[in-house]
Design a protein around this motif. Structure first.
Motif, PDB file in Angstrom:
ATOM      1  N   GLY A 248       0.813  -1.205   0.000  1.00  0.00           N
ATOM      2  CA  GLY A 248       0.000   0.000   0.000  1.00  0.00           C
ATOM      3  C   GLY A 248       0.849   1.258   0.000  1.00  0.00           C
ATOM      4  N   VAL A 249       1.968   1.213   0.707  1.00  0.00           N
ATOM      5  CA  VAL A 249       2.879   2.362   0.736  1.00  0.00           C
ATOM      6  C   VAL A 249       3.461   2.614  -0.646  1.00  0.00           C
ATOM      7  CG1 VAL A 249       5.113   3.168   1.597  1.00  0.00           C
ATOM      8  CG2 VAL A 249       3.461   2.166   3.179  1.00  0.00           C
ATOM      9  N   ILE A 250       3.932   1.551  -1.307  1.00  0.00           N
ATOM     10  CA  ILE A 250       4.570   1.690  -2.620  1.00  0.00           C
ATOM     11  C   ILE A 250       3.578   2.204  -3.659  1.00  0.00           C
ATOM     12  CG2 ILE A 250       5.654   0.383  -4.495  1.00  0.00           C
ATOM     13  CD1 ILE A 250       6.894  -1.419  -2.348  1.00  0.00           C
ATOM     14  N   SER A 251       2.310   1.843  -3.525  1.00  0.00           N
ATOM     15  CA  SER A 251       1.309   2.276  -4.492  1.00  0.00           C
ATOM     16  C   SER A 251       0.665   3.609  -4.134  1.00  0.00           C
ATOM     17  CB  SER A 251       0.216   1.210  -4.623  1.00  0.00           C
ATOM     18  OG  SER A 251      -0.466   1.034  -3.390  1.00  0.00           O
ATOM     19  N   ASN A 252       1.055   4.191  -3.008  1.00  0.00           N
ATOM     20  CA  ASN A 252       0.481   5.452  -2.548  1.00  0.00           C
ATOM     21  C   ASN A 252       1.121   6.626  -3.294  1.00  0.00           C
ATOM     22  OD1 ASN A 252      -0.206   7.818  -1.075  1.00  0.00           O
ATOM     23  ND2 ASN A 252      -0.485   6.609   0.796  1.00  0.00           N
ATOM     24  N   ARG A 253       0.348   7.312  -4.112  1.00  0.00           N
ATOM     25  CA  ARG A 253       0.891   8.411  -4.926  1.00  0.00           C
ATOM     26  C   ARG A 253       1.455   9.533  -4.064  1.00  0.00           C
ATOM     27  NH1 ARG A 253      -3.452   9.351  -9.876  1.00  0.00           N
ATOM     28  NH2 ARG A 253      -3.218   7.281 -10.837  1.00  0.00           N
ATOM     29  N   ARG A 254       0.844   9.764  -2.911  1.00  0.00           N
ATOM     30  CA  ARG A 254       1.316  10.855  -2.063  1.00  0.00           C
ATOM     31  C   ARG A 254       2.702  10.565  -1.505  1.00  0.00           C
ATOM     32  NH1 ARG A 254      -2.838  13.822   1.836  1.00  0.00           N
ATOM     33  NH2 ARG A 254      -3.629  14.331  -0.220  1.00  0.00           N
ATOM     34  N   VAL A 255       3.000   9.294  -1.264  1.00  0.00           N
ATOM     35  CA  VAL A 255       4.343   8.930  -0.807  1.00  0.00           C
ATOM     36  C   VAL A 255       5.380   9.310  -1.864  1.00  0.00           C
ATOM     37  CG1 VAL A 255       5.861   6.973  -0.278  1.00  0.00           C
ATOM     38  CG2 VAL A 255       3.592   7.113   0.773  1.00  0.00           C
ATOM     39  N   TRP A 257       4.995  11.579  -4.222  1.00  0.00           N
ATOM     40  CA  TRP A 257       5.019  13.041  -4.279  1.00  0.00           C
ATOM     41  C   TRP A 257       5.947  13.599  -3.204  1.00  0.00           C
ATOM     42  CZ3 TRP A 257       2.096  15.860  -0.344  1.00  0.00           C
ATOM     43  CH2 TRP A 257       2.194  17.246  -0.477  1.00  0.00           C
ATOM     44  N   LEU A 258       5.811  13.070  -1.987  1.00  0.00           N
ATOM     45  CA  LEU A 258       6.677  13.508  -0.895  1.00  0.00           C
ATOM     46  C   LEU A 258       8.135  13.176  -1.188  1.00  0.00           C
ATOM     47  CD1 LEU A 258       4.487  12.488   2.177  1.00  0.00           C
ATOM     48  CD2 LEU A 258       5.026  14.809   1.439  1.00  0.00           C
ATOM     49  N   ALA A 259       8.378  12.000  -1.780  1.00  0.00           N
ATOM     50  CA  ALA A 259       9.750  11.615  -2.111  1.00  0.00           C
ATOM     51  C   ALA A 259      10.357  12.578  -3.123  1.00  0.00           C
ATOM     52  CB  ALA A 259       9.772  10.187  -2.659  1.00  0.00           C
ATOM     53  N   ALA A 260       9.549  13.030  -4.104  1.00  0.00           N
ATOM     54  CA  ALA A 260      10.050  13.975  -5.105  1.00  0.00           C
ATOM     55  C   ALA A 260      10.394  15.321  -4.470  1.00  0.00           C
ATOM     56  CB  ALA A 260       9.006  14.168  -6.208  1.00  0.00           C
ATOM     57  N   ILE A 261       9.543  15.787  -3.561  1.00  0.00           N
ATOM     58  CA  ILE A 261       9.816  17.049  -2.863  1.00  0.00           C
ATOM     59  C   ILE A 261      11.088  16.928  -2.030  1.00  0.00           C
ATOM     60  CG2 ILE A 261       8.993  18.616  -1.055  1.00  0.00           C
ATOM     61  CD1 ILE A 261       6.140  17.980  -2.009  1.00  0.00           C
ATOM     62  N   TYR A 262      11.223  15.798  -1.348  1.00  0.00           N
ATOM     63  CA  TYR A 262      12.388  15.617  -0.483  1.00  0.00           C
ATOM     64  C   TYR A 262      13.668  15.509  -1.301  1.00  0.00           C
ATOM     65  CZ  TYR A 262      14.853  14.258   3.763  1.00  0.00           C
ATOM     66  OH  TYR A 262      15.699  14.226   4.838  1.00  0.00           O
ATOM     67  N   PHE A 263      13.578  14.915  -2.474  1.00  0.00           N
ATOM     68  CA  PHE A 263      14.733  14.860  -3.376  1.00  0.00           C
ATOM     69  C   PHE A 263      15.211  16.279  -3.696  1.00  0.00           C
ATOM     70  CE2 PHE A 263      16.715  14.923  -7.533  1.00  0.00           C
ATOM     71  CZ  PHE A 263      17.560  13.824  -7.509  1.00  0.00           C
ATOM     72  N   CYS A 264      14.283  17.171  -3.997  1.00  0.00           N
ATOM     73  CA  CYS A 264      14.651  18.562  -4.311  1.00  0.00           C
ATOM     74  C   CYS A 264      15.290  19.241  -3.104  1.00  0.00           C
ATOM     75  CB  CYS A 264      13.418  19.340  -4.761  1.00  0.00           C
ATOM     76  SG  CYS A 264      12.692  18.744  -6.319  1.00  0.00           S
ATOM     77  N   CYS A 265      14.732  18.992  -1.923  1.00  0.00           N
ATOM     78  CA  CYS A 265      15.310  19.544  -0.695  1.00  0.00           C
ATOM     79  C   CYS A 265      16.731  19.045  -0.480  1.00  0.00           C
ATOM     80  CB  CYS A 265      14.430  19.167   0.491  1.00  0.00           C
ATOM     81  SG  CYS A 265      15.088  19.639   2.115  1.00  0.00           S
ATOM     82  N   MET A 266      16.938  17.740  -0.693  1.00  0.00           N
ATOM     83  CA  MET A 266      18.253  17.156  -0.471  1.00  0.00           C
ATOM     84  C   MET A 266      19.280  17.594  -1.504  1.00  0.00           C
ATOM     85  SD  MET A 266      18.212  15.315   2.305  1.00  0.00           S
ATOM     86  CE  MET A 266      17.322  16.765   2.861  1.00  0.00           C
ATOM     87  N   MET A 267      18.837  17.968  -2.689  1.00  0.00           N
ATOM     88  CA  MET A 267      19.761  18.550  -3.664  1.00  0.00           C
ATOM     89  C   MET A 267      20.437  19.778  -3.056  1.00  0.00           C
ATOM     90  SD  MET A 267      20.101  17.075  -6.712  1.00  0.00           S
ATOM     91  CE  MET A 267      20.512  18.383  -7.889  1.00  0.00           C
ATOM     92  N   GLY A 268      19.646  20.580  -2.341  1.00  0.00           N
ATOM     93  CA  GLY A 268      20.204  21.756  -1.688  1.00  0.00           C
ATOM     94  C   GLY A 268      21.062  21.418  -0.496  1.00  0.00           C
ATOM     95  N   LEU A 269      20.583  20.483   0.335  1.00  0.00           N
ATOM     96  CA  LEU A 269      21.320  20.159   1.555  1.00  0.00           C
ATOM     97  C   LEU A 269      22.710  19.617   1.248  1.00  0.00           C
ATOM     98  CD1 LEU A 269      21.402  19.865   4.627  1.00  0.00           C
ATOM     99  CD2 LEU A 269      20.458  17.566   4.345  1.00  0.00           C
ATOM    100  N   TYR A 270      22.809  18.716   0.279  1.00  0.00           N
ATOM    101  CA  TYR A 270      24.112  18.122   0.005  1.00  0.00           C
ATOM    102  C   TYR A 270      24.984  19.010  -0.865  1.00  0.00           C
ATOM    103  CZ  TYR A 270      22.391  14.176   2.512  1.00  0.00           C
ATOM    104  OH  TYR A 270      21.906  13.381   3.521  1.00  0.00           O
ATOM    105  N   GLY A 271      24.371  19.969  -1.569  1.00  0.00           N
ATOM    106  CA  GLY A 271      25.177  20.997  -2.210  1.00  0.00           C
ATOM    107  C   GLY A 271      25.945  21.788  -1.165  1.00  0.00           C
ATOM    108  N   VAL A 272      25.255  22.087  -0.036  1.00  0.00           N
ATOM    109  CA  VAL A 272      25.910  22.785   1.072  1.00  0.00           C
ATOM    110  C   VAL A 272      26.905  21.858   1.785  1.00  0.00           C
ATOM    111  CG1 VAL A 272      25.537  23.806   3.352  1.00  0.00           C
ATOM    112  CG2 VAL A 272      24.007  24.395   1.467  1.00  0.00           C
ATOM    113  N   SER A 273      26.457  20.670   2.126  1.00  0.00           N
ATOM    114  CA  SER A 273      27.251  19.786   2.981  1.00  0.00           C
ATOM    115  C   SER A 273      28.592  19.410   2.373  1.00  0.00           C
ATOM    116  CB  SER A 273      26.450  18.504   3.279  1.00  0.00           C
ATOM    117  OG  SER A 273      25.253  18.808   3.939  1.00  0.00           O
TER     118      SER A 273
END
Length: 438
Positions: A248-255, A257-273
Motif C-alpha cells: 500500500g505504501v509503494i502504491s500510494n501516490r502521495r508517498v 510526491w513527498l519523495a520527489a519534494i524531499y529529493f529537491c530539498c536534499m539537492m540543496g542540503l548536500y550541495g551545502v554539505s
C-alpha cells in the motif's frame, strides 16, 4: 514494536494541560538531547569528506569528478538498505538497531583513512551508506512513538538541528584537525580527520544500548499516569491513510510526491554539505582553520531558521506555505552565491540564506509522512521517502563535481541545485489537496 502499544483513551485519568505539557517536557529532555548528539556525530561522519577533500585530492591525485562520485556513492548504499533497515528497527526495537547502525558506521568511517585508490574510495563510501542506512528515518519513526503530530514539527526541528550544529562544531573542529595533525605519526591531516571524527559515533553507539528505551512502556523514568497519557495521545490520532501494508505504501501516490519534494530539498542540503568548504575557499580563504570557522556562519543561520520556521508552522498548523517559501529562499540564496563568488562577505551572506532555507524545510517536511502513515507502513514509508530523497546526495555532488571539472567553476552546478529547489516549491504548492496540517 514492543512497548509502543497504546491503551484506550478512556483509561486515561483527566489530566490538566499543565500535566500534559510537563510530561512532554520530561520526554523531550530525556530523549532529544541524546538523539541530537547522535545525529551530530552521524552527520560529521557523513560529510567530513568535504573537509578531507581540501588535501585528500592532492595527496591521492583524485580529480573533482572522482571526489563527486565518491561523495555521492554513499547514497546508493544508503538507498538500497534504507527500507529494510527501518522495518527491522520497527520489529527488533530502536535500542539495539540504532546501536548497531552507529557502531558499524563508525568503524567504516575510520577505515576511510586507508584509502589509496578511487576504487577503495568508492567501495568504502558505498559501505558507509549501507552502514548508516536507517538512522535518520529510524529516529523520525521513533519520535512518532512518543509525540502526536501537533508536536512533531518542533521535535523534528530539535533533532534535525544536529545538521547545522554539526556544521558549527564540525567546521572549526575539522579545520583544526587538518591544521594541527598534518604529518603526525606519518599520517596526513585528512587521515586523522576520518579517524578522530569516527570515535564519538563509536562511543555513542555503545551508549545507546544503555540510554535509549524502545518505547513508552519500557521507559523506566516515566510513571504509570505519564505513560497512559502519552499512549492515549498517540492512540487518539487516526491515520490519514487507509494503507497499512508495504504494498500500500509503494502504491500510494502521495508517498512518491513527498519523495520527489524531499529529493529537491536534499539537492540543496548536500550541495551545502559537500561543497561549503570549497565555496568558502574559492571566495579567497585558504587557511583550513579559517575555512572551518567561516563554515559555522551559514550553519548558525540554519539553526535559527529551523527553530523559527518549525515553531511558526506548529503554532499556525500550516505546513504547505512554510515549506514552499523555505525552498524558494534557498533557491535564491544558491543562485545569488554564483554572482558573488569572489567576495568572502557576500558569499557568506548568500550561502547563509541558502543554508537557512534548505535546513528550515526539513522539520516541516517530516510532519507530512508521520501524519499520513502509521505502524509498519510508517516504517516503510518514511524510509522509502528518505531513501529516494537522499539519492540527491548522489546526484548533487556528482553534478557539481562534474560541472566544476568541465567549467573550472561551481556556478553551473549551484544553478542546477537552485532550479531543483524551485521545482520542489512548485510540487509543494501544486498539491492543494495535501492538508496544511502536519
Amino acid at each position: 514494536m514492543a512497548g509502543t502499544a497504546a491503551r484506550p483513551a478512556a483509561c486515561l485519568e483527566p489530566a490538566t494541560r499543565t500535566f500534559e505539557d510537563a510530561t512532554y517536557a520530561k520526554v523531550t529532555w530525556r530523549l532529544l538531547p541524546f538523539l541530537f548528539i547522535c545525529y551530530v556525530a552521524a552527520y560529521l561522519d557523513r560529510v567530513n569528506v568535504g573537509f578531507a577533500k581540501l588535501q585528500m585530492l592532492n595527496d591521492l591525485q583524485f580529480s573533482e569528478a572522482v571526489y563527486g562520485l565518491g561523495a555521492g556513492i554513499f547514497f546508493i548504499g544508503y538507498f538500497l538498505f534504507e527500507v529494510p533497515s527501518n522495518i527491522l528497527m520497527h520489529r527488533l526495537g530502536a535500542r539495539v538497531w540504532i546501536a548497531r547502525i552507529m557502531v558499524t558506521w563508525a568503524v567504516v568511517s575510520a577505515l576511510t583513512m586507508f584509502v589509496k585508490t578511487p576504487a577503495m574510495f568508492y567501495v568504502l563510501r558505498f559501505v558507509l551508506g549501507l552502514a548508516e542506512a536507517g538512522f535518520f528515518p529510524g529516529i523520525v519513526l521513533y519520535l512518532t512513538y512518543w509525540f502526536p503530530s501537533a508536536r512533531r514539527g518542533r521535535m523534528n526541528a530539535f533533532f534535525m538541528i544536529g545538521i547545522p550544529v554539526a556544521g558549527v562544531i564540525g567546521g572549526p573542529l575539522s579545520g583544526w584537525i587538518m591544521q594541527v595533525f598534518n604529518g603526525v605519526h606519518g599520517l596526513a591531516n585528512w587521515q586523522w580527520l576520518f579517524l578522530l571524527e569516527a570515535l564519538p559515533s563509536l562511543v555513542l553507539g555503545i551508549a545507546v544500548l544503555f540510554l535509549l528505551p524502545n518505547g513508552i512502556r519500557s521507559a523506566a523514568w516515566l510513571d504509570e499516569r505519564e505513560k497512559l497519557l502519552l499512549e492515549a495521545n498517540i492512540a487518539r490520532e487516526a491515520p490519514a491513510s487507509p494503507d497499512h501494508s508495504l504494498k500500500g505504501v509503494i502504491s500510494n501516490r502521495r508517498v512518491w510526491w513527498l519523495a520527489a519534494i524531499y529529493f529537491c530539498c536534499m539537492m540543496g542540503l548536500y550541495g551545502v554539505s559537500f561543497y561549503l568548504p570549497t565555496l568558502i575557499a574559492t571566495s579567497g580563504v585558504k587557511d583550513p582553520l579559517q575555512v572551518g570557522l567561516l563554515t559555522a556562519v551559514p550553519y548558525t543561520a540554519g539553526i535559527f531558521a529551523m527553530i523559527l520556521v518549525a515553531r511558526s508552522s506548529d503554532r499556525s498548523k500550516e505546513r504547505r506555505w512554510h515549506l514552499a517559501l523555505a525552498a524558494i529562499a534557498a533557491a535564491i540564496g544558491f543562485y545569488a552565491s554564483t554572482l558573488h563568488s569572489g567576495s568572502v562577505g557576500l558569499s557568506l551572506l548568500t550561502l547563509s540564506i541558502a543554508t537557512a532555507g534548505v535546513l528550515s524545510m526539513m522539520p516541516v517536511f517530516w510532519t507530512y509522512p508521520s501524519a499520513l502513515l502509521t505502524g509498519t507502513a510508517a516504517a516503510a514509508g518514511i524510509a522509502l521517502i528518505n531513501s529516494i530523497g537522499n539519492l540527491a546526495g548522489f546526484v548533487s555532488p556528482s553534478v557539481i563535481g562534474w560541472m566544476k571539472q568541465a567549467t573550472q567553476s561551481t556556478n553551473a552546478g549551484l544553478i542546477v541545485v537552485a532550479i531543483a529547489l524551485l521545482v520542489g516549491s512548485v510540487l509543494i504548492l501544486a498539491q492543494r489537496t495535501a492538508s496544511s496540517r502536519g
